[in-house]
Structure formats: structure tokens, C-alpha cells
Design a protein around this motif. Structure first.
Motif, short mmCIF file in Angstrom:
data_model
loop_
_atom_site.label_atom_id
_atom_site.label_comp_id
_atom_site.label_asym_id
_atom_site.label_seq_id
_atom_site.Cartn_x
_atom_site.Cartn_y
_atom_site.Cartn_z
N LEU B 275 -0.97 14.53 -21.01
CA LEU B 275 -0.86 13.07 -20.88
C LEU B 275 0.60 12.65 -20.69
O LEU B 275 0.89 11.67 -19.99
CB LEU B 275 -1.43 12.42 -22.14
CG LEU B 275 -1.36 10.90 -22.22
CD1 LEU B 275 -2.22 10.26 -21.13
CD2 LEU B 275 -1.80 10.42 -23.59
N PHE B 281 1.37 6.77 -18.55
CA PHE B 281 1.73 6.97 -19.95
C PHE B 281 3.22 7.31 -20.07
O PHE B 281 3.90 6.84 -21.00
CB PHE B 281 0.87 8.04 -20.60
CG PHE B 281 0.80 7.86 -22.08
CD1 PHE B 281 -0.04 6.90 -22.63
CD2 PHE B 281 1.62 8.58 -22.93
CE1 PHE B 281 -0.08 6.67 -24.00
CE2 PHE B 281 1.59 8.37 -24.30
CZ PHE B 281 0.74 7.42 -24.84
N ARG B 284 5.14 4.23 -20.19
CA ARG B 284 5.07 3.57 -21.50
C ARG B 284 6.01 4.24 -22.50
O ARG B 284 6.70 3.57 -23.27
CB ARG B 284 3.64 3.62 -22.06
CG ARG B 284 2.68 2.64 -21.40
CD ARG B 284 1.38 2.62 -22.21
NE ARG B 284 0.35 1.81 -21.60
CZ ARG B 284 0.18 0.50 -21.86
NH1 ARG B 284 0.97 -0.12 -22.71
NH2 ARG B 284 -0.79 -0.17 -21.27
N GLU B 329 5.22 -0.70 -31.49
CA GLU B 329 4.86 -0.23 -30.14
C GLU B 329 4.60 1.28 -30.16
O GLU B 329 3.68 1.76 -29.48
CB GLU B 329 6.00 -0.58 -29.17
CG GLU B 329 5.73 -0.22 -27.72
CD GLU B 329 4.57 -0.99 -27.09
OE1 GLU B 329 4.20 -2.06 -27.61
OE2 GLU B 329 4.03 -0.50 -26.08
N ASP B 332 1.28 1.88 -31.44
CA ASP B 332 0.30 1.53 -30.41
C ASP B 332 0.15 2.69 -29.40
O ASP B 332 -0.97 3.05 -29.03
CB ASP B 332 0.76 0.26 -29.70
CG ASP B 332 -0.24 -0.20 -28.66
OD1 ASP B 332 -1.28 -0.74 -29.06
OD2 ASP B 332 0.01 -0.01 -27.46
N ARG B 335 -1.87 5.67 -30.86
CA ARG B 335 -3.33 5.52 -30.85
C ARG B 335 -3.86 5.61 -29.42
O ARG B 335 -4.89 6.21 -29.17
CB ARG B 335 -3.80 4.25 -31.56
CG ARG B 335 -3.41 2.93 -30.91
CD ARG B 335 -4.51 1.87 -30.95
NE ARG B 335 -4.03 0.64 -30.32
CZ ARG B 335 -4.43 0.22 -29.12
NH1 ARG B 335 -5.30 0.89 -28.41
NH2 ARG B 335 -3.94 -0.90 -28.62
N ARG B 336 -3.13 5.05 -28.46
CA ARG B 336 -3.54 5.18 -27.06
C ARG B 336 -3.62 6.64 -26.64
O ARG B 336 -4.52 7.05 -25.92
CB ARG B 336 -2.50 4.55 -26.13
CG ARG B 336 -2.69 3.11 -25.89
CD ARG B 336 -1.53 2.59 -25.04
NE ARG B 336 -1.35 1.20 -25.36
CZ ARG B 336 -2.19 0.25 -24.96
NH1 ARG B 336 -3.22 0.55 -24.20
NH2 ARG B 336 -2.00 -0.99 -25.32
N ALA B 337 -2.59 7.40 -27.08
CA ALA B 337 -2.48 8.79 -26.64
C ALA B 337 -3.72 9.57 -27.02
O ALA B 337 -4.15 10.47 -26.30
CB ALA B 337 -1.23 9.44 -27.25
N LEU B 338 -4.32 9.23 -28.15
CA LEU B 338 -5.46 10.00 -28.63
C LEU B 338 -6.74 9.77 -27.84
O LEU B 338 -7.69 10.54 -27.96
CB LEU B 338 -5.75 9.65 -30.09
CG LEU B 338 -4.81 10.25 -31.11
CD1 LEU B 338 -5.15 9.72 -32.49
CD2 LEU B 338 -4.90 11.77 -31.10
N GLY B 339 -6.78 8.70 -27.07
CA GLY B 339 -8.02 8.41 -26.33
C GLY B 339 -9.18 8.21 -27.29
O GLY B 339 -9.02 7.58 -28.34
N PRO B 340 -10.36 8.77 -26.97
CA PRO B 340 -11.52 8.56 -27.85
C PRO B 340 -11.32 9.10 -29.26
O PRO B 340 -11.94 8.61 -30.20
CB PRO B 340 -12.64 9.35 -27.16
CG PRO B 340 -12.19 9.53 -25.76
CD PRO B 340 -10.69 9.53 -25.77
N TYR B 341 -10.45 10.07 -29.43
CA TYR B 341 -10.25 10.64 -30.77
C TYR B 341 -9.44 9.75 -31.70
O TYR B 341 -9.18 10.11 -32.85
CB TYR B 341 -9.66 12.05 -30.69
CG TYR B 341 -10.74 13.10 -30.54
CD1 TYR B 341 -11.84 13.11 -31.41
CD2 TYR B 341 -10.68 14.07 -29.55
CE1 TYR B 341 -12.85 14.06 -31.27
CE2 TYR B 341 -11.68 15.03 -29.42
CZ TYR B 341 -12.76 15.01 -30.29
OH TYR B 341 -13.75 15.94 -30.16
N ALA B 342 -9.05 8.56 -31.22
CA ALA B 342 -8.48 7.59 -32.15
C ALA B 342 -9.59 6.98 -33.02
O ALA B 342 -9.31 6.39 -34.06
CB ALA B 342 -7.76 6.48 -31.39
N ALA B 368 -4.91 5.78 -35.93
CA ALA B 368 -5.33 4.38 -35.70
C ALA B 368 -5.10 3.56 -36.96
O ALA B 368 -4.65 2.41 -36.91
CB ALA B 368 -6.79 4.32 -35.29
N TYR B 371 -1.61 2.52 -37.22
CA TYR B 371 -1.34 1.40 -36.31
C TYR B 371 -1.69 0.08 -37.00
O TYR B 371 -0.92 -0.87 -36.99
CB TYR B 371 -2.14 1.57 -35.00
CG TYR B 371 -2.33 0.28 -34.23
CD1 TYR B 371 -1.32 -0.21 -33.40
CD2 TYR B 371 -3.48 -0.49 -34.39
CE1 TYR B 371 -1.47 -1.41 -32.73
CE2 TYR B 371 -3.64 -1.69 -33.73
CZ TYR B 371 -2.63 -2.15 -32.90
OH TYR B 371 -2.78 -3.35 -32.25
#
Ligand code: FAD
Lengths: 372, 398
Positions: B275, B281, B284, B329, B332, B335-342, B368, B371
Motif C-alpha cells: 500500500l 496512499f 497521504r 491525521e 486516521d 486505520r485507512r491503511a488496514l482496510g477491512p481489518y480496521a 481504529a 483513532y
């Protein structure tokens, strides 16, 4: 042009809204979420009796709706009450069975619509992130049937489902849209290991491991991608509508709080900086609503326009969701950080919806790649 | 101009690093790294190590057991401690009350309370906020009335961080209703075991017990527990606030969180590639990293000024606002990086003894939840709105 709901849908919306107002307080919601199943079977039966499950299915499949606007209306109300019962898994798996099922397979929909039978769709995998083409679980022919091997992750409603629809590769490279097949698998099948857990925002899901699990083919071998994409499109619309409902409530809570809470001798709603931020929230919520209307209005159109509208809505749900959730907590001050104030649970749901069916970046990229 | 640490500062940094390598147990650093719950005993264990080295209260004067570090040394220590995943030192006694006692307390108070903070006898919590007095702290109503040798305290404090661990609480209480609201406030130290005190947990949105409500029902407090003069508490509280904001920019915490977020992004796969190589990403990450590098220097510019005697004023408000935005940030992005595993979350998995196989990657569970928890950063220690009010008033004259 007419942006009003049809009478039927308005009635559906009002019926559900009244029912939730009577029966689904935030305390009740926490109780359902904290139970062993992670939701309430009694509530589910009541929803089914009320016809809410049926609203997600077309008449030919035994329901009385099933269109984009039905999804939109139902899920917005579910979002307003943070309902944890398995509507999303039912919509996903139900869409696939409706689209691809043989007459015999479709028979199970009756039990689904009546609330007796729970279904779920197991598709995502530990390494697939948000790519719906990436399927490494494998299915091979074994006698008359098929045998499945592999892992499925964060399967919504996977723990309680009686029947699972599971995707597996029957040919092609692991990230190819061709060669993906779907299987109907009994939850009690030998070799199926289901590990249930709760999500951080309070919804039930499961990790699934398969070792030589027998399944029955749903649809044609290797040709499931199109139906999966469509089902994901419908589910994506659903969570956008759910987010819309949750955001609207979070906004209302916040505005109400701005009237109540006093600091420095005045309502905090008198501080212009907070007024402007909530004005921005309101503007963005109208944008969100419009993009959901676009997506539901194009649900039955050609792939390019349909999927672009779905991705537009989900891109906005991620971006606007973060803004709304964070403002709601911030303006509630310390109280917004507590379990006791319902607004925190709305904020959690709004944020975590970004992690379902592709986040804001994923859908931006997808919007571009699908093309005009 | 020289934007690098000087040679003494580098020697100091290496010394700190070596200390962490030698004294911080893998057990503790793993707990911090994997977001496990820290028990009070864990924090005590680490405080003892620091105290043995003379680094538990580095800002105190040497006569009281401090090290008289410069602001830059403090900053170096903070960066290193985050990088090493060392537990946080609870600031309430050591970092907040102590400077007030040292400046305004009596000799008896100093010689009684300061050593007990160092050796861990007393744990302190901070009793400022009340249900009706958050941003507008001066509206506080908990009152203390003089009755012979005692004050009788009635009222309620709230949001008291780790009040359930504390032996003592320092409070702002109302001792007079005359004049301006700020003029009738006193600074009182109260034994948490006094009859009439009740502590009730407040559960935060992540399900954790971190803060409390503290109720006072006719609590008798000896007059010796008054710090400084009666009705001068506001002045002391303001003095304390400048100390509360020393690490206000969250630089060390942000640097460590950035590194760990990048690590996650390099392990999570998107379209068959890490990723971290995804252009969306990567952009970001780059944006927040650019902000953080600049912030590091903004922070050091303020600290170096402070070392040469300038008291940080509205600058600390600027550090607070931007520093917390950056820190949040990074949460944030993680948690985005984890995708569904968040999504999966298990509260039991945050306990030390938990040995079940994790759901998803072993670093995923707390992400998460952190966050959400770190939304507090822009609310407490002076909300970011209040900080901006201060900046526009004092820096811009608006
Ligand atoms: C996790 C946590 C730990 C804490 N620990 C402690 C502790 O140990 N001890 C302690 O004493 N306190 C503690 N606090 C309390 C903290 O200091 C207060 O929450 C903070 O001062 C804000 O007060 P409030 O929550 O009452 O929000 P309010 O003051 O009611 O603010 C609500 C909203 O209005 C905004 N607002 C208020 N005034 C203005 C204005 N003039 N202009 C524009 N906007 C404004 C605020 O920024 C905020 O967004 C803690 C808080 C949290 C969340």
C-alpha cells in the motif's frame, strides 16, 4: 423531474421509522449488539414480519421491492437507529441468489424473507483489501459437487448465517475477474471453521477458514464476477444510505447540544466558528443525499454509469463521513468522547462505513478507472 | 543558524537511547507497541527505572531530585521514549502539581509531597473540570468553606484521568464569590481516601475506563493542604498550564506513530503491491510527513527560545492546534491503511495474557480504537477552538 418518494416508499419509510422509534432505542441497540449473536433474532423476526426484509427483494423473488430506492429508504432508517441486525449480509447474499439462483436454489428466499433463515456472503479475503476481483480461495470438482479451500475475512453476519454464499476461484489468475465462481454452502458443512467477532462499531462478523468444504455451484462456473459487482454495488448504496441516516442524526444531536450547552454564559451555538462548521456539515449532507439519489436512480442502468454513481456516493460517504463524525465529537466536547452519549456510536458507525466495500480513496480511483 | 543538534545534545541523545535499550523491558515496550492495556503496576515499574536513573522528574531543580534539563533535552527524551515504546509518565503529579508546589508551595509541602511523587508513594490526578465548567473553567462551582482548621469541600469534578488509580487529587475550588470569577478560586490538595469522596467511572467511546467523575460530599481537608494563598488559585493554574503545554506539539508521539503507520502501509497489500507504493496512499503519507517535519522545527524554534528565557505564550497554542491535527491525521491514516481489518475489535485482546490468534494482522486490533480515542487530543488541555481564540486575540490582536 420529481424528487419525491413514491407513496409506497414513503409508507415503507414511515412504517420503519415509527417501528424503530418505538422499539429500537439506543439502549436496546447496545443490548442487541452485546448479545452472543451480536444482534437480536427476535428483532429480526419482527423486522421480517413488518416486511422490511421483503422490501429488499423483487416481487418475482417473493419480495415487494428490491430496487435502488427501496434499498435507499430502508437503509437510511436503519442508519438512523444504528440497527445491528443482518440486513447487509441478507442484501448481499440475497442479491446473488436472486440474480443467479436456479429455481431450486431460489426456494430458500422464502425462508429468508420470512426471517427464518439467515444468509451471508463470504467474499473478501485476508489479502484482497477492497479488490473484488482478487479471489484466491479455490474450488475443485469432487464427484457431483465441489470442494472449497481457502480463507474469507470480515464476513458480515457470517457467524449466524444458516447458509453462506462463498466465492472461490475455479480458473484464472488470482486477480482476474474471469474464473470466479459462487457456491452455496451449508453453515454446518464439514471443514468449515467460522470464528465470530464484533466490529469496533458493534456489528457481528466472522473469519472463515475452509478445508475441503462441499458446496453447490450458484450460477455458471467462472462467470460470477458481474453478479458480484452488482451485489456489491447494491450493498455499497445501502451503506451510503445508512451513513446518510446516521450522519443526519449526528448532525441533529450536535445542533441540539449547541442549544443546550452553555459556556462563558452563552449557548455554545452562539460561537460563530461552530455555527459555520455546522453550516458546512449541512451543505455536505445535502451533497451526500444527492449523490445517493444519483446512485439509486441509476441502479438498473448500464455498468459504466451505474458503477460510477455508486463510486461517487461512496467516495463522498468516506470524505463527508469523516467531517461529520469528527465535528460531532469535537463540538460535544468531553461528552462526545463517552460511551453514554449516543453521538459517539453514530460517529463510530459513520467512520467505519469507510471500511466497507471500499474506502474513499478506493472509490475515487475506481471512478476514474471505470471511465466516462 | 544551525538546524542540527549540537554535540552535547547528540551525546545526550545517545545516552538516552542506551538507557532505553538497557532498562526498558521487552515486556513493557511490547505492551506499548501493540496497544495493550497498561496496569498501574506497569507504570510504577517504569517510573522506578527512571527514578533510579534520576530522570523521572527531569525538569525539577536538582535540589529536589530533578535534572534541570533544557527544553531541547526534554524534547530529545520525548522523541526517544516514543521511538522506544516506553510507557508514558503520568504528568499529573510530576509534571503539573510539582512545578506549582516548587514555585508557590510551602517548604513543608515541598519536602513532604515531592519525594513521595518520585518514589511512587503518591499518585496524583487533576481535578479542574466540572460538568458545567469545561472550556470556561473559571465558572467552576465546587466550593471549599473554611471551618476552623479545615475546609469543607462540596461539589463535583469530572473527566478526572486515572482518578481511580490516584491517592491524591489537586483541585481548583471556589473559596469566594466576590469580585471577578477568577479571583475566588483556590488550589487545594485533597486525599482521595477522605470520607465523602466518591469516584465513579466514565466509560469512553472505545469502551475503556480512563476517566472518572469525582464527587465531594462534605469532605474535610486540612488547611495545610492549601497551596499558596487563598483565592490565588487561578494564577497558579495558569502557571501550570504553561507546563502542561511543554509537550503539547505531540512530536515524539507523532513521529513514532508515523513510523508505525508506514510500517503497516508497507505490509498491507493493494493490487498486489504494498500500500505504501500506491500513489493515493503515498500522497497521504507524504502530506502528513511534510507537515510533521515542519512542525518538528516549529516546535524546536519555540523550545530554543524557551531555553533562552522566553516564556512560551500563544506559541504553545499554535503548537497544540497543529500538533494535534497532525497526530490525529496519522491515526486516521493508520486505520485507512488496514482496510477491512480496521473493523474487527476485541477488548480482551488488549489484556496482557491474551494469547489467541489475532484476527487479521497482529498489529490491527487497537488501531481504529486509537483513532477514536485520540479525538480527545483536540478537546482536552484547552480545546483547539479555545487555542485559536487565544491565538487570534493575543497574536493577531483581533
Ligand atoms: C479523555 C479526557 C481526559 C480528560 N482529563 C482531564 C483531567 O484529568 N482533569 C481535568 O480537570 N479535565 C480533564 N479533561 C477535561 C477537558 O479539559 C475538557 O473536556 C475540556 O476543557 C473541554 O470542556 P468540555 O468537555 O466541557 O467542552 P465544552 O467546553 O462544553 O466545549 C464544547 C465545544 O464548544 C467549543 N467551545 C467552547 N467555548 C468556545 C468558544 N469560546 N469559542 C468557540 N468554541 C468554543 C469547544 O471547543 C468544544 O468544541 C479531560 C477530557 C477528556 C475528553
Amino acid at each position: 423531474m420529481d424528487f419525491n418518494l413514491s407513496d409506497d416508499r414513503r409508507m415503507l419509510s414511515e412504517t420503519l421509522s415509527r417501528f424503530l422509534g418505538d422499539k429500537y432505542s439506543i439502549e436496546k441497540r447496545h443490548e442487541c449488539a452485546a448479545s452472543d449473536d451480536g444482534f437480536s433474532r427476535d428483532m429480526w423476526n419482527e423486522f421480517a414480519e413488518l416486511g422490511i426484509v421483503g422490501a429488499l427483494f423483487s416481487e418475482e423473488n417473493g419480495g415487494f421491492g428490491g430496487g435502488g430506492e427501496d434499498i435507499n429508504v430502508v437503509f437510511e432508517q436503519l442508519g438512523r437507529a444504528l440497527v445491528v441486525e443482518p440486513f447487509l449480509p441478507t442484501l448481499l447474499a440475497g442479491s446473488l441468489i436472486s440474480e443467479l439462483g436456479s429455481d431450486a436454489q431460489k426456494e430458500m428466499l422464502e425462508g429468508v424473507i420470512s426471517g427464518e433463515k439467515l444468509i451471508a456472503f463470504a467474499h473478501g479475503e485476508p489479502g484482497s483489501r477492497y479488490e473484488i476481483e482478487r479471489v484466491t480461495a479455490k474450488a475443485e470438482k469432487a464427484g457431483d459437487g465441489w470442494q472449497l479451500n481457502g480463507n474469507k475475512s470480515v464476513v458480515l453476519g457470517g457467524g449466524a448465517a444458516d447458509t453462506l454464499i462463498i466465492s472461490a476461484r475455479t480458473s484464472g489468475d488470482e486477480d482476474s475477474a474471469n474464473g470466479i465462481s459462487l457456491f452455496v454452502v451449508d453453515a454446518g458443512a464439514a471443514g468449515l471453521d467460522v470464528r465470530s467477532f464484533g466490529t469496533v462499531d458493534g456489528y457481528p462478523a466472522a473469519e472463515i477458514a475452509m478445508r475441503n468444504v462441499s458446496g453447490e455451484l450458484l450460477g455458471n462456473e467462472g462467470e460470477a464476477f458481474e453478479a458480484i459487482e452488482k451485489a456489491y454495488g447494491r450493498a455499497t448504496l445501502a451503506v451510503c444510505a445508512e451513513a446518510m441516516g446516521a450522519m443526519d442524526v449526528a448532525k441533529d444531536f450536535t445542533v441540539e447540544y449547541m442549544h443546550q450547552r452553555k459556556q462563558f454564559g452563552v449557548e455554545i451555538g452562539k460561537f460563530q466558528v461552530l455555527q459555520h462548521r455546522m453550516a458546512d456539515v449541512l451543505i455536505e449532507l445535502e451533497q451526500m443525499r444527492s449523490s445517493i439519489i444519483n446512485a439509486s436512480g441509476h441502479m438498473n442502468d448500464d455498468r459504466v454509469i451505474r458503477e460510477r454513481m455508486v463510486s461517487s456516493a461512496k467516495h463522498l460517504a468516506g470524505r463527508i463521513g469523516r467531517q461529520v463524525a469528527e465535528e460531532a465529537i469535537q463540538i460535544h466536547g468531553g461528552n462526545g468522547m463517552t460511551w453514554e452519549y449516543a453521538v459517539s456510536h453514530y460517529a463510530k458507525r459513520i467512520i467505519m462505513i469507510d471500511h466497507l466495500f471500499g474506502d474513499t480513496d478506493h472509490h475515487l480511483e475506481r471512478y476514474i478507472s471505470i471511465g466516462a | 543558524m544551525d538546524i542540527n543538534y549540537n554535540s552535547e545534545e547528540i551525546v545526550f541523545r545517545d545516552e538516552v537511547r542506551a538507557f532505553f535499550a538497557e532498562k526498558l523491558s521487552p515486556r513493557l515496550s511490547n505492551k506499548v507497541k501493540f496497544g495493550k492495556r497498561l496496569a498501574k503496576a506497569d507504570m510504577e515499574e517504569w517510573q522506578k527505572e527512571l527514578n533510579d536513573r534520576g530522570w523521572l522528574a527531569p525538569n525539577w531543580p536538582k535540589e529536589w531530585g530533578g535534572a534541570e534539563w533544557s527544553a531541547v533535552q526534554n524534547h530529545i527524551f520525548d522523541e526517544e521514549r516514543w521511538a522506544a515504546n516506553a510507557p508514558q509518565i503520568m504528568p499529573f503529579g510530576l509534571g503539573m502539581l510539582a512545578p506549582v508546589l516548587i514555585k508557590f508551595g510551602s517548604e513543608e509541602q515541598k519536602s513532604h509531597y515531592l519525594p513521595r511523587m518520585l518514589d511512587g508513594t503518591d499518585w496524583w490526578c487533576q481535578g479542574y473540570s466540572e460538568p458545567g465548567a469545561g472550556s470556561d473553567l473559571a465558572s467552576l462551582r465546587t466550593k471549599a468553606e473554611r471551618d476552623g482548621d479545615h475546609y469543607i469541600v462540596n461539589g463535583q469534578k469530572t473527566w478526572t484521568t486515572l482518578g481511580h488509580f490516584a491517592d491524591w487529587i489537586f483541585c481548583l475550588v471556589r473559596t469566594s464569590n466576590e469580585g471577578k470569577r477568577q479571583q475566588g478560586i483556590s488550589f487545594l490538595m485533597i486525599d482521595m481516601n477522605s470520607p465523602g469522596i466518591e469516584v465513579r467511572p466514565i466509560i469512553l467511546l472505545d469502551g475503556e475506563h480512563e476517566v472518572n467523575e469525582v464527587f465531594f460530599d462534605n469532605v474535610k481537608v486540612p488547611v495545610e493542604n492549601l497551596v499558596g494563598e487563598e483565592n490565588m488559585g487561578w494564577t497558579y493554574a495558569k502557571y501550570l498550564l504553561t507546563h502542561e503545554r511543554t509537550n503539547t506539539a505531540n512530536i515524539g508521539s507523532s513521529l513514532a506513530a508515523l513510523a508505525s503507520m508506514k510500517e503497516i502501509a508497507s505490509r498491507q497489500m493493494k493490487n498486489g503491491k504494498p500500500l505504501s507504493q500506491d500513489p493515493y496512499f503515498a500522497a497521504r503519507i507524504a502530506k502528513v510527513e511534510i507537515d510533521l517535519r515542519a512542525m518538528q522545527t516549529t516546535n524546536l524554534r519555540v523550545l530554543v527560545d524557551a531555553d533562552s528565557g522566553a516564556a512560551p505564550g500563544p506559541e504553545s497554542s499554535m503548537l497544540k492546534v497543529k500538533g494535534t491535527i497532525i497526530r490525529q491525521e496519522i491515526n486516521d491514516l493508520a486505520r485507512r491503511a488496514l482496510g477491512p481489518y480496521a473493523l474487527p475489535f476485541s477488548s480482551e485482546a488488549m489484556d496482557e495474557g491474551y494469547n489467541d490468534e489475532p484476527i487479521g494482522p497482529d498489529y490491527a486490533n487497537p488501531i481504529a480504537s486509537e483513532y477514536f480515542n485520540n479525538r480527545k487530543l483536540s478537546i482536552f488541555a484547552g480545546s483547539n477552538e479555545i487555542q485559536r481564540n487565544i491565538i487570534s486575540k493575543t497574536k493577531l490582536g483581533l
